[in-house]
Write a protein that holds these residues in place. Sequence first.
Motif, short mmCIF file in Angstrom:
data_model
loop_
_atom_site.label_atom_id
_atom_site.label_comp_id
_atom_site.label_asym_id
_atom_site.label_seq_id
_atom_site.Cartn_x
_atom_site.Cartn_y
_atom_site.Cartn_z
N LEU A 53 0.80 -1.22 0.00
CA LEU A 53 0.00 0.00 0.00
C LEU A 53 0.84 1.27 0.00
CD1 LEU A 53 -2.47 -1.01 2.87
CD2 LEU A 53 -2.85 -1.25 0.41
N THR A 54 0.18 2.36 -0.34
CA THR A 54 0.72 3.69 -0.06
C THR A 54 0.05 4.15 1.23
OG1 THR A 54 -1.05 4.82 -1.27
CG2 THR A 54 0.92 4.22 -2.52
N GLY A 55 0.58 5.19 1.83
CA GLY A 55 -0.06 5.75 3.03
C GLY A 55 0.54 5.24 4.31
N SER A 56 -0.26 5.23 5.38
CA SER A 56 0.26 4.94 6.72
C SER A 56 0.58 3.47 6.97
CB SER A 56 -0.72 5.34 7.81
OG SER A 56 -1.64 6.25 7.42
N TYR A 57 0.00 2.58 6.19
CA TYR A 57 0.28 1.15 6.34
C TYR A 57 1.03 0.67 5.12
CZ TYR A 57 -2.80 1.01 10.36
OH TYR A 57 -3.35 1.22 11.59
N ASP A 58 1.81 -0.38 5.31
CA ASP A 58 2.63 -0.92 4.23
C ASP A 58 1.94 -2.02 3.44
OD1 ASP A 58 5.03 0.67 4.76
OD2 ASP A 58 5.12 -0.48 6.62
N TYR A 59 1.14 -2.84 4.14
CA TYR A 59 0.49 -3.99 3.49
C TYR A 59 -0.90 -4.19 4.06
CZ TYR A 59 5.27 -4.99 2.14
OH TYR A 59 6.53 -4.87 1.63
N ILE A 60 -1.77 -4.79 3.24
CA ILE A 60 -3.07 -5.25 3.73
C ILE A 60 -3.21 -6.71 3.31
CG2 ILE A 60 -4.35 -4.43 1.69
CD1 ILE A 60 -6.73 -3.90 3.63
N LEU A 61 -3.65 -7.53 4.24
CA LEU A 61 -3.87 -8.95 3.98
C LEU A 61 -5.35 -9.26 4.12
CD1 LEU A 61 -1.06 -10.46 6.26
CD2 LEU A 61 -0.88 -9.68 3.88
N LYS A 62 -5.87 -10.05 3.22
CA LYS A 62 -7.24 -10.58 3.35
C LYS A 62 -7.10 -12.00 3.86
CE LYS A 62 -11.49 -11.55 0.84
NZ LYS A 62 -12.15 -11.52 -0.49
N VAL A 63 -7.69 -12.25 5.02
CA VAL A 63 -7.55 -13.54 5.70
C VAL A 63 -8.94 -14.16 5.84
CG1 VAL A 63 -6.65 -14.68 7.76
CG2 VAL A 63 -5.64 -12.51 7.01
N VAL A 64 -9.10 -15.41 5.39
CA VAL A 64 -10.37 -16.11 5.53
C VAL A 64 -10.22 -17.16 6.62
CG1 VAL A 64 -11.14 -15.64 3.17
CG2 VAL A 64 -9.89 -17.75 3.65
N LEU A 65 -11.25 -17.24 7.47
CA LEU A 65 -11.15 -18.05 8.69
C LEU A 65 -12.44 -18.81 8.98
CD1 LEU A 65 -9.71 -15.11 10.78
CD2 LEU A 65 -8.39 -17.03 9.90
N PRO A 66 -12.35 -19.91 9.74
CA PRO A 66 -13.56 -20.61 10.16
C PRO A 66 -14.37 -19.79 11.17
CG PRO A 66 -11.61 -21.70 11.04
CD PRO A 66 -11.14 -20.61 10.14
N ARG A 67 -13.67 -19.02 11.99
CA ARG A 67 -14.31 -18.12 12.97
C ARG A 67 -13.27 -17.08 13.36
NH1 ARG A 67 -12.77 -22.62 14.95
NH2 ARG A 67 -11.58 -22.74 16.87
N VAL A 68 -13.69 -15.98 13.92
CA VAL A 68 -12.78 -14.87 14.20
C VAL A 68 -11.68 -15.27 15.18
CG1 VAL A 68 -14.08 -13.79 16.09
CG2 VAL A 68 -12.74 -12.38 14.54
N GLU A 69 -11.95 -16.18 16.09
CA GLU A 69 -10.95 -16.59 17.07
C GLU A 69 -9.75 -17.26 16.41
OE1 GLU A 69 -14.89 -16.24 18.99
OE2 GLU A 69 -14.20 -17.41 17.26
N HIS A 70 -9.93 -17.80 15.25
CA HIS A 70 -8.84 -18.47 14.54
C HIS A 70 -7.81 -17.47 14.01
CE1 HIS A 70 -7.07 -21.97 12.60
NE2 HIS A 70 -6.87 -21.21 11.54
N TYR A 71 -8.15 -16.19 14.00
CA TYR A 71 -7.21 -15.18 13.54
C TYR A 71 -5.91 -15.23 14.36
CZ TYR A 71 -4.87 -10.77 12.74
OH TYR A 71 -3.92 -9.84 12.46
N ASP A 72 -6.02 -15.48 15.65
CA ASP A 72 -4.83 -15.53 16.49
C ASP A 72 -3.86 -16.63 16.04
OD1 ASP A 72 -3.32 -14.50 18.75
OD2 ASP A 72 -3.76 -16.44 19.71
N VAL A 73 -4.39 -17.74 15.58
CA VAL A 73 -3.53 -18.83 15.08
C VAL A 73 -2.74 -18.35 13.86
CG1 VAL A 73 -3.56 -21.15 14.04
CG2 VAL A 73 -5.09 -20.60 15.96
#
Length: 154
Positions: A99-119
């Motif tokens: 990206l340009t701007g304040s962040y360098d990258y954006i990732l799209k992550v698909v998960l079985p449930r939101v809690e799996h994001y930590d894994v």
Amino acid sequence: MLDERDRRILELLQKDAAIPVAEVAEQVSLSASACSRRIQRLEEAGYIQRRIAVLDRERIGVPTTVFALIKTAHHSDDWIENFRRAISDIGEIVEAHRLTGSYDYILKVVLPRVEHYDVVYRRLVKRIELFDVSAFISMEVLKSGQTLPVDYAV
């Protein structure tokens, strides 16, 4: 140079890559053999990269989407290549953009449930040093798809 028939063929194949050539041919007013040759030419010219099946995320078990915004203190070619390898090895990360701007990258992550994001997060930070990661949960998909506008194709 693409003509209107080529563009229409690309539109039809984007909607359903399994559509029979005879049906495509009928919709673009060509014989099946002429249409088949055009499709082959579009593939050879790189307009069609590959044909895929789009899976139902609910039935596959990954209905949740999280977008992770990443800042890094590193911008060397080596770090970027290590980052590219790290995200490539994590199947839940289905898209990544620099990206340009304040962040360098954006990732799209698909998960079985939101809690799996930590894994996924832990697997990523074990592989690569990051300065900051902010995650955002998608509440609703307003538009989704792989189809591209073909009006700009040359």
